[in-house]
Design a protein around this motif. Structure first.
Motif, PDB file in Angstrom:
ATOM      1  N   UNK A 161       0.866  -1.425   0.035  1.00  0.00           N
ATOM      2  CA  UNK A 161       0.765  -0.077   0.122  1.00  0.00           C
ATOM      3  C   UNK A 161       1.027   1.156  -0.313  1.00  0.00           C
ATOM      4  N   UNK A 162       2.505   1.631   0.547  1.00  0.00           N
ATOM      5  CA  UNK A 162       3.084   2.525   0.619  1.00  0.00           C
ATOM      6  C   UNK A 162       4.103   1.653   0.672  1.00  0.00           C
ATOM      7  N   UNK A 163       5.382   3.345  -0.341  1.00  0.00           N
ATOM      8  CA  UNK A 163       6.618   2.510  -0.357  1.00  0.00           C
ATOM      9  C   UNK A 163       7.381   3.165   0.894  1.00  0.00           C
ATOM     10  N   UNK A 164       6.969   4.417   1.668  1.00  0.00           N
ATOM     11  CA  UNK A 164       7.431   5.619   2.012  1.00  0.00           C
ATOM     12  C   UNK A 164       6.465   5.103   3.607  1.00  0.00           C
ATOM     13  N   UNK A 165       6.620   5.161   5.206  1.00  0.00           N
ATOM     14  CA  UNK A 165       6.203   4.858   6.697  1.00  0.00           C
ATOM     15  C   UNK A 165       6.500   6.777   7.234  1.00  0.00           C
ATOM     16  N   UNK A 166       5.664   7.658   6.941  1.00  0.00           N
ATOM     17  CA  UNK A 166       5.654   8.760   7.951  1.00  0.00           C
ATOM     18  C   UNK A 166       5.708   8.580   9.754  1.00  0.00           C
ATOM     19  N   UNK A 167       7.163   8.629  10.327  1.00  0.00           N
ATOM     20  CA  UNK A 167       6.420   8.196  11.381  1.00  0.00           C
ATOM     21  C   UNK A 167       6.391   9.476  12.201  1.00  0.00           C
ATOM     22  N   UNK A 168       5.910   8.667  13.105  1.00  0.00           N
ATOM     23  CA  UNK A 168       5.191  10.489  14.303  1.00  0.00           C
ATOM     24  C   UNK A 168       5.810   9.525  16.000  1.00  0.00           C
ATOM     25  N   UNK A 169       6.513   9.882  16.869  1.00  0.00           N
ATOM     26  CA  UNK A 169       7.286   9.426  18.277  1.00  0.00           C
ATOM     27  C   UNK A 169       5.700  10.222  19.226  1.00  0.00           C
ATOM     28  N   UNK A 170       4.755  10.999  18.281  1.00  0.00           N
ATOM     29  CA  UNK A 170       3.397  11.189  19.118  1.00  0.00           C
ATOM     30  C   UNK A 170       2.038   9.985  18.977  1.00  0.00           C
ATOM     31  N   UNK A 171       1.904   9.755  17.642  1.00  0.00           N
ATOM     32  CA  UNK A 171       1.600   8.699  17.428  1.00  0.00           C
ATOM     33  C   UNK A 171       1.932   7.635  17.233  1.00  0.00           C
ATOM     34  N   UNK A 172       3.293   7.297  17.133  1.00  0.00           N
ATOM     35  CA  UNK A 172       3.570   5.714  17.209  1.00  0.00           C
ATOM     36  C   UNK A 172       4.484   5.021  18.541  1.00  0.00           C
ATOM     37  N   UNK A 173       4.043   5.399  19.486  1.00  0.00           N
ATOM     38  CA  UNK A 173       4.368   4.685  20.576  1.00  0.00           C
ATOM     39  C   UNK A 173       5.520   5.820  21.526  1.00  0.00           C
ATOM     40  N   UNK A 174       6.186   6.601  21.005  1.00  0.00           N
ATOM     41  CA  UNK A 174       7.494   7.110  21.492  1.00  0.00           C
ATOM     42  C   UNK A 174       8.623   6.913  20.831  1.00  0.00           C
ATOM     43  N   UNK A 175       9.886   7.904  21.260  1.00  0.00           N
ATOM     44  CA  UNK A 175      10.933   7.521  20.716  1.00  0.00           C
ATOM     45  C   UNK A 175      11.370   6.211  20.569  1.00  0.00           C
ATOM     46  N   UNK A 176      11.740   5.334  21.738  1.00  0.00           N
ATOM     47  CA  UNK A 176      12.221   4.048  21.006  1.00  0.00           C
ATOM     48  C   UNK A 176      11.427   3.190  19.731  1.00  0.00           C
TER      49      UNK A 176
END
Length: 427
Positions: free
Chosen positions: A291-306
């Motif tokens: 469905x996509x080639x690139x994932x745009x992460x966000x530490x607020x929404x993915x559960x933190x920096x780690x």
């Protein structure tokens, strides 16, 4: 090192009348500044999107977090799930993520990492595995907008301003105006790639904007377009073909993994997302559907920096590109993004940031500098930023005066156009 107090402060920061698929930004964006106080005197900072729901949940967690060891992230995550796991917790259909649990854990985790860094006299980047790079690239983030600067200025323009401060107040509704906005932003911050927030104008007009930007900046400046899933598969296919060779990537032109997967087979542009693949549970289906080639992460929404470090490794293993999404924020979130951007082993694209749109700041020394499109890794222990207590109080009072309790771009848009309604698909 144990938590002895948790202080959450709601603030409002001036936000210009920026347009997007969900409507119009209010004159203020809401944030919550979180302070984790420890028994060894260290205070850790973090910042998350603000709403009454999030603030009340953080206050509900507070007595349960007192006494927790700041090093015990798994125990903290389990506690949050135990105390709040029964809440309805979906991303929602707006361009911004509305999940609660990942917001809460990311806030506590970042603040705890800030405490640990201060205790060890190490920057957060070192707690994430160390530096993969010394400078973190960011991209210009353009918006269609009405005239106005947000905050106390509301919809009035200060004509004595010049450069970017003037440009951020001016109307930008045509290709010519968008190019002018881009030129001012790139001259001020040196950005070397450009993203346009779409889903606002009919696709033909947004396509014309991309053509105008390409003509102005030439073939060596990567361009991105983000319609926030507002286009139909038919429309995205038609304009996707026209945009081939013009875009570095096409972000969430259609809604959901299935349609993104179908579109990926029809056009020759890498698709990126921060709307259809937004959790680790989504990744198997993403790979199955391509469905996509690139994932745009966000530490607020993915559960933190780690968690984002883990996501970065998964993306690299599965042949997916990696970058970062942004929303309206101040310097604490910017610092966290920089530490993460410096630590991830594989950073394939410059990061998004709304940061130039915000004039208000809550950290000492003013805004973090963006030069030549890059931010240097922040020196000093932890996040490398300190709270400006006077500004915190001012922005909290600004929150109280604003009367805002949550973000609702549709309500703001109806103040301009009473007939306007949010639609899951507009074109």
């Amino acid at each position: 090192m144990r938590i002895t107090d948790l202080i959450s402060t709601q603030i409002a920061i001036g936000d210009p009348p920026l347009l997007n698929a969900a409507g119009l930004h209010a004159p203020y964006a809401l944030r919550i500044i979180v302070e984790v106080v420890t028994d060894q005197g260290f205070v850790g900072l973090s910042e998350i999107p603000g709403s009454d729901r999030t603030y009340k949940a953080m206050e509900e967690l507070k007595p349960h977090l007192i006494g927790m060891d700041v090093f015990q992230f798994n125990a903290i995550k389990n506690l949050i799930r135990e105390k709040l796991g029964g809440v309805e917790d979906s991303r929602g259909e707006t361009p911004w993520d509305q999940r609660l649990l990942v917001h809460l854990f990311s806030a506590i985790e970042v603040a705890c990492l800030d405490c640990i860094g201060k205790k060890l006299n190490k920057p957060v980047v070192d707690l994430l595995g160390g530096r993969s790079r010394e400078k973190v690239p960011f991209s210009a983030y353009l918006f269609y907008k009405y005239e106005g600067a947000g905050g106390d200025l509301g919809f009035e323009v200060d004509h004595d301003q010049s450069g970017w401060l003037k440009a951020r107040q001016e109307e930008a509704l045509s290709p010519k105006q968008i190019v002018s906005q881009a030129r001012a932003m790139c001259e001020e911050f040196g950005f070397q790639s450009i993203k346009l927030k779409g889903g606002v104008k009919p696709p033909e007009e947004e396509y014309e904007c991309i053509l105008a930007l390409r003509e102005e900046f030439g073939p060596n400046v990567p361009l991105r377009l983000d319609p926030n899933a507002l286009w139909s598969l038919k429309t995205a296919t038609k304009y996707g073909k026209k945009l081939e060779g013009l875009l570095e990537y096409f972000e969430d032109p259609v809604r959901g993994q299935e349609e993104m997967g179908q579109l990926a087979k029809r056009i020759n542009i890498p698709l990126a997302t921060n709307m259809c693949t937004t959790s680790f549970e989504d990744i198997p289906q993403s790979i199955a559907l391509e469905s996509e080639r690139i994932i745009l992460s966000d530490h607020h929404f993915w559960g933190g920096l780690r968690a984002c470090i883990e996501l970065n490794r998964i993306c690299h293993t599965l042949g997916r590109g990696f970058s970062m999404h942004s929303n309206s924020h101040v310097g604490i979130s910017m610092a966290a993004m920089v530490h993460l951007g410096a630590a991830v082993p594989h950073l394939d694209y410059a990061l998004d940031t709304h940061y130039p749109w915000q004039v208000d700041e809550v950290i000492k020394g003013g805004k973090i500098k963006i030069e030549n499109g890059f931010v240097d890794v922040l020196e000093g222990p932890g996040l490398g930023v300190e709270l400006d207590r006077d500004q915190l109080q001012r922005l909290h009072q600004q929150f109280l005066n604003s009367g805002l309790k949550e973000r609702n771009d549709e309500i703001e848009m109806k103040k301009v156009d009473p007939q306007w309604e949010f639609k899951l698909q507009r074109w």
